[in-house]
Write a protein that holds these residues in place. Structure first.
Motif, PDB file in Angstrom:
ATOM      1  N   LEU A 131      73.901 -48.271 -55.506  1.00  0.00           N
ATOM      2  CA  LEU A 131      73.899 -46.808 -55.430  1.00  0.00           C
ATOM      3  C   LEU A 131      73.221 -46.361 -54.151  1.00  0.00           C
ATOM      4  O   LEU A 131      72.147 -46.859 -53.803  1.00  0.00           O
ATOM      5  CB  LEU A 131      73.146 -46.220 -56.635  1.00  0.00           C
ATOM      6  CG  LEU A 131      72.776 -44.725 -56.564  1.00  0.00           C
ATOM      7  CD1 LEU A 131      74.025 -43.864 -56.601  1.00  0.00           C
ATOM      8  CD2 LEU A 131      71.827 -44.356 -57.708  1.00  0.00           C
ATOM      9  N   ALA A 132      73.843 -45.405 -53.461  1.00  0.00           N
ATOM     10  CA  ALA A 132      73.227 -44.743 -52.314  1.00  0.00           C
ATOM     11  C   ALA A 132      73.303 -43.238 -52.546  1.00  0.00           C
ATOM     12  O   ALA A 132      74.365 -42.714 -52.866  1.00  0.00           O
ATOM     13  CB  ALA A 132      73.940 -45.110 -51.020  1.00  0.00           C
ATOM     14  N   ILE A 133      72.172 -42.560 -52.403  1.00  0.00           N
ATOM     15  CA  ILE A 133      72.109 -41.111 -52.583  1.00  0.00           C
ATOM     16  C   ILE A 133      71.849 -40.461 -51.224  1.00  0.00           C
ATOM     17  O   ILE A 133      70.828 -40.724 -50.588  1.00  0.00           O
ATOM     18  CB  ILE A 133      71.013 -40.715 -53.582  1.00  0.00           C
ATOM     19  CG1 ILE A 133      71.277 -41.344 -54.946  1.00  0.00           C
ATOM     20  CG2 ILE A 133      70.941 -39.195 -53.702  1.00  0.00           C
ATOM     21  CD1 ILE A 133      70.162 -41.112 -55.952  1.00  0.00           C
ATOM     22  N   ILE A 134      72.798 -39.636 -50.798  1.00  0.00           N
ATOM     23  CA  ILE A 134      72.651 -38.910 -49.538  1.00  0.00           C
ATOM     24  C   ILE A 134      72.418 -37.442 -49.900  1.00  0.00           C
ATOM     25  O   ILE A 134      73.355 -36.696 -50.191  1.00  0.00           O
ATOM     26  CB  ILE A 134      73.905 -39.072 -48.658  1.00  0.00           C
ATOM     27  CG1 ILE A 134      74.207 -40.558 -48.429  1.00  0.00           C
ATOM     28  CG2 ILE A 134      73.724 -38.348 -47.327  1.00  0.00           C
ATOM     29  CD1 ILE A 134      75.510 -40.822 -47.702  1.00  0.00           C
ATOM     30  N   ASP A 135      71.155 -37.049 -49.913  1.00  0.00           N
ATOM     31  CA  ASP A 135      70.819 -35.699 -50.352  1.00  0.00           C
ATOM     32  C   ASP A 135      70.622 -34.763 -49.154  1.00  0.00           C
ATOM     33  O   ASP A 135      70.777 -35.161 -47.997  1.00  0.00           O
ATOM     34  CB  ASP A 135      69.579 -35.708 -51.237  1.00  0.00           C
ATOM     35  CG  ASP A 135      68.359 -36.317 -50.555  1.00  0.00           C
ATOM     36  OD1 ASP A 135      68.355 -36.446 -49.313  1.00  0.00           O
ATOM     37  OD2 ASP A 135      67.392 -36.656 -51.271  1.00  0.00           O
ATOM     38  N   SER A 139      79.440 -55.894 -55.373  1.00  0.00           N
ATOM     39  CA  SER A 139      80.822 -55.960 -55.840  1.00  0.00           C
ATOM     40  C   SER A 139      81.384 -54.590 -56.207  1.00  0.00           C
ATOM     41  O   SER A 139      82.603 -54.400 -56.251  1.00  0.00           O
ATOM     42  CB  SER A 139      80.941 -56.894 -57.047  1.00  0.00           C
ATOM     43  OG  SER A 139      80.111 -56.462 -58.109  1.00  0.00           O
ATOM     44  N   ALA A 140      80.519 -53.604 -56.470  1.00  0.00           N
ATOM     45  CA  ALA A 140      80.960 -52.227 -56.731  1.00  0.00           C
ATOM     46  C   ALA A 140      79.808 -51.290 -56.412  1.00  0.00           C
ATOM     47  O   ALA A 140      78.640 -51.649 -56.600  1.00  0.00           O
ATOM     48  CB  ALA A 140      81.402 -52.050 -58.183  1.00  0.00           C
ATOM     49  N   TRP A 141      80.140 -50.119 -55.927  1.00  0.00           N
ATOM     50  CA  TRP A 141      79.072 -49.208 -55.527  1.00  0.00           C
ATOM     51  C   TRP A 141      79.506 -47.753 -55.668  1.00  0.00           C
ATOM     52  O   TRP A 141      80.693 -47.441 -55.772  1.00  0.00           O
ATOM     53  CB  TRP A 141      78.632 -49.472 -54.087  1.00  0.00           C
ATOM     54  CG  TRP A 141      79.647 -49.201 -53.010  1.00  0.00           C
ATOM     55  CD1 TRP A 141      79.751 -48.101 -52.227  1.00  0.00           C
ATOM     56  CD2 TRP A 141      80.705 -50.071 -52.594  1.00  0.00           C
ATOM     57  NE1 TRP A 141      80.793 -48.215 -51.342  1.00  0.00           N
ATOM     58  CE2 TRP A 141      81.401 -49.429 -51.542  1.00  0.00           C
ATOM     59  CE3 TRP A 141      81.139 -51.345 -52.989  1.00  0.00           C
ATOM     60  CZ2 TRP A 141      82.509 -49.996 -50.913  1.00  0.00           C
ATOM     61  CZ3 TRP A 141      82.242 -51.910 -52.363  1.00  0.00           C
ATOM     62  CH2 TRP A 141      82.907 -51.234 -51.331  1.00  0.00           C
ATOM     63  N   VAL A 142      78.495 -46.889 -55.671  1.00  0.00           N
ATOM     64  CA  VAL A 142      78.741 -45.454 -55.713  1.00  0.00           C
ATOM     65  C   VAL A 142      77.849 -44.787 -54.686  1.00  0.00           C
ATOM     66  O   VAL A 142      76.664 -45.120 -54.568  1.00  0.00           O
ATOM     67  CB  VAL A 142      78.509 -44.884 -57.130  1.00  0.00           C
ATOM     68  CG1 VAL A 142      77.102 -45.159 -57.621  1.00  0.00           C
ATOM     69  CG2 VAL A 142      78.790 -43.388 -57.172  1.00  0.00           C
ATOM     70  N   GLU A 143      78.430 -43.881 -53.917  1.00  0.00           N
ATOM     71  CA  GLU A 143      77.662 -43.061 -52.992  1.00  0.00           C
ATOM     72  C   GLU A 143      77.687 -41.630 -53.494  1.00  0.00           C
ATOM     73  O   GLU A 143      78.754 -41.081 -53.784  1.00  0.00           O
ATOM     74  CB  GLU A 143      78.253 -43.124 -51.583  1.00  0.00           C
ATOM     75  CG  GLU A 143      77.853 -44.370 -50.819  1.00  0.00           C
ATOM     76  CD  GLU A 143      78.256 -44.313 -49.358  1.00  0.00           C
ATOM     77  OE1 GLU A 143      78.125 -45.337 -48.681  1.00  0.00           O
ATOM     78  OE2 GLU A 143      78.697 -43.238 -48.894  1.00  0.00           O
ATOM     79  N   ALA A 144      76.517 -41.044 -53.597  1.00  0.00           N
ATOM     80  CA  ALA A 144      76.378 -39.674 -54.076  1.00  0.00           C
ATOM     81  C   ALA A 144      75.984 -38.780 -52.904  1.00  0.00           C
ATOM     82  O   ALA A 144      74.911 -38.944 -52.336  1.00  0.00           O
ATOM     83  CB  ALA A 144      75.320 -39.602 -55.170  1.00  0.00           C
ATOM     84  N   VAL A 145      76.869 -37.853 -52.540  1.00  0.00           N
ATOM     85  CA  VAL A 145      76.613 -36.940 -51.430  1.00  0.00           C
ATOM     86  C   VAL A 145      76.388 -35.539 -51.999  1.00  0.00           C
ATOM     87  O   VAL A 145      77.268 -34.977 -52.658  1.00  0.00           O
ATOM     88  CB  VAL A 145      77.786 -36.932 -50.433  1.00  0.00           C
ATOM     89  CG1 VAL A 145      77.500 -35.946 -49.298  1.00  0.00           C
ATOM     90  CG2 VAL A 145      78.025 -38.328 -49.880  1.00  0.00           C
ATOM     91  N   GLN A 146      75.215 -34.995 -51.746  1.00  0.00           N
ATOM     92  CA  GLN A 146      74.879 -33.688 -52.305  1.00  0.00           C
ATOM     93  C   GLN A 146      75.643 -32.572 -51.597  1.00  0.00           C
ATOM     94  O   GLN A 146      75.732 -32.530 -50.369  1.00  0.00           O
ATOM     95  CB  GLN A 146      73.379 -33.431 -52.202  1.00  0.00           C
ATOM     96  CG  GLN A 146      72.899 -32.255 -53.048  1.00  0.00           C
ATOM     97  CD  GLN A 146      71.395 -32.211 -53.165  1.00  0.00           C
ATOM     98  OE1 GLN A 146      70.669 -32.716 -52.319  1.00  0.00           O
ATOM     99  NE2 GLN A 146      70.896 -31.599 -54.240  1.00  0.00           N
TER     100      GLN A 146
END
Length: 318
Positions: free
Chosen positions: A217-221, A249-256
């Protein structure tokens, strides 16, 4: 499901055609939209063909939208490309025309349109448009048309790296090369990043949370975007960065987003993640999907769900 012949016959009937695609367009959305519009204009110069939607600053080199009025929709044929569900269409007047066609390669969970052609085996919607043109005696695959479609295919296959790339995909791309499309220039343009984006890629590795399962997980706030002087579009452009790590193997990026919610980018090297996206106001391909999280709690919830998906995948040894 309709045939290419039926869709071509419908295109020939209408003097005004509006072609739409999904919100926050990627190269495939723009490539398939503009490639089809260009092919129709070249074959039928008497028709008025409009490209609708909102522009994406970073992709203006590929295509720009046109102004489409309410009057334009009257008695018009509307074609929606590369868009799985109706809420994501980048002009909610799409149903105001006289006839609606859906052409797509995403899972057909939202069946809409008076005619539709969906091929989930295609690498991209641009590949489908190339096949549509190839099936027609009226539409022609010219160098200009091929330029847009090549960009679309390259975008959705990750420069032919993703599993969606097939023998047919390569044959279609070979036709574009034979027409003289400057593929190197397109590839270089799509590989181009600004210094700010490059710095963000470096930050991604620092802030990335990696679970032992291989989920990340990467959070770009707002704070990070302000620190690097980035807008949301620039932040969204680094979605593929975590996939370069062999541990993931799987990921999610959260962009605010401006309203405080998060645009969720889900990607995978194997575990199926589009069902997770559907549970959070999204959808997409089995290995590449998008969703929305209303707050950080939902972001963390999605990450926990992703960890379970990856863990189950590993245990099954798939």
């Amino acid at each position: 499901m309709n045939s290419f012949a039926e869709i071509i016959a419908t295109i020939k009937k209408y003097d005004r055609i509006i072609i739409l695609r999904h919100q926050n367009p990627d190269p495939d959305a723009l490539g398939s939209q503009t490639g089809l519009a260009t092919a129709i204009r070249q074959a039928f110069p008497q028709k008025k063909v409009l490209i609708g939607g909102n522009d994406t600053e970073g992709l203006k080199w590929l295509s720009s939208a046109q102004k489409v009025s309410d009057e334009d929709y009257q008695d018009a044929l509307v074609i929606v490309v590369d868009t799985a569900n109706q809420p994501r269409i980048d002009d909610q007047r799409f149903d105001d025309g006289a006839f609606l066609i859906k052409i797509d390669h995403h899972p057909n969970d939202d069946v809409f349109g008076d005619q539709l052609f969906v091929n989930t085996d295609a690498s991209s919607c641009s590949e489908i448009i190339a096949d549509l043109i190839d099936s027609s005696d009226d539409l022609q695959l010219t160098k200009e048309v091929a330029y847009y479609l090549y960009a679309g295919i390259v975008g959705d296959t990750g420069r032919f790296l993703y599993l969606s790339t097939t023998e047919h995909t390569m044959r279609v791309a070979g036709k574009f090369i034979a027409l003289g499309v400057d593929t190197a220039a397109i590839n270089n343009k799509m590989n181009e990043v600004s210094l700010k984006q490059a710095k963000l890629q470096g930050f991604i590795y620092d802030i990335l949370q990696i679970d032992k399962s291989g989920a990340a997980l990467a959070i770009i706030d707002h704070d990070l975007m302000n620190k690097l002087n980035l807008n949301q579009e620039e932040a969204n452009s680094v979605v593929s960065t975590p996939g370069r790590l062999k541990e993931i193997s799987a990921w999610v990026e959260a962009v605010q987003k401006d309203d405080g919610t998060f645009r969720m980018h889900l990607r995978s090297q194997g575990p199926i993640i589009n069902e997770l996206a559907k549970e959070h106001d999204g959808g997409g391909h089995p290995l590449a999907s998008g969703a929305t999280a209303k707050d950080l709690d939902e972001v963390k919830q999605m990450f926990e769900e992703l960890i379970k998906i990856v863990t189950d995948f590993n245990q099954k040894g798939e």
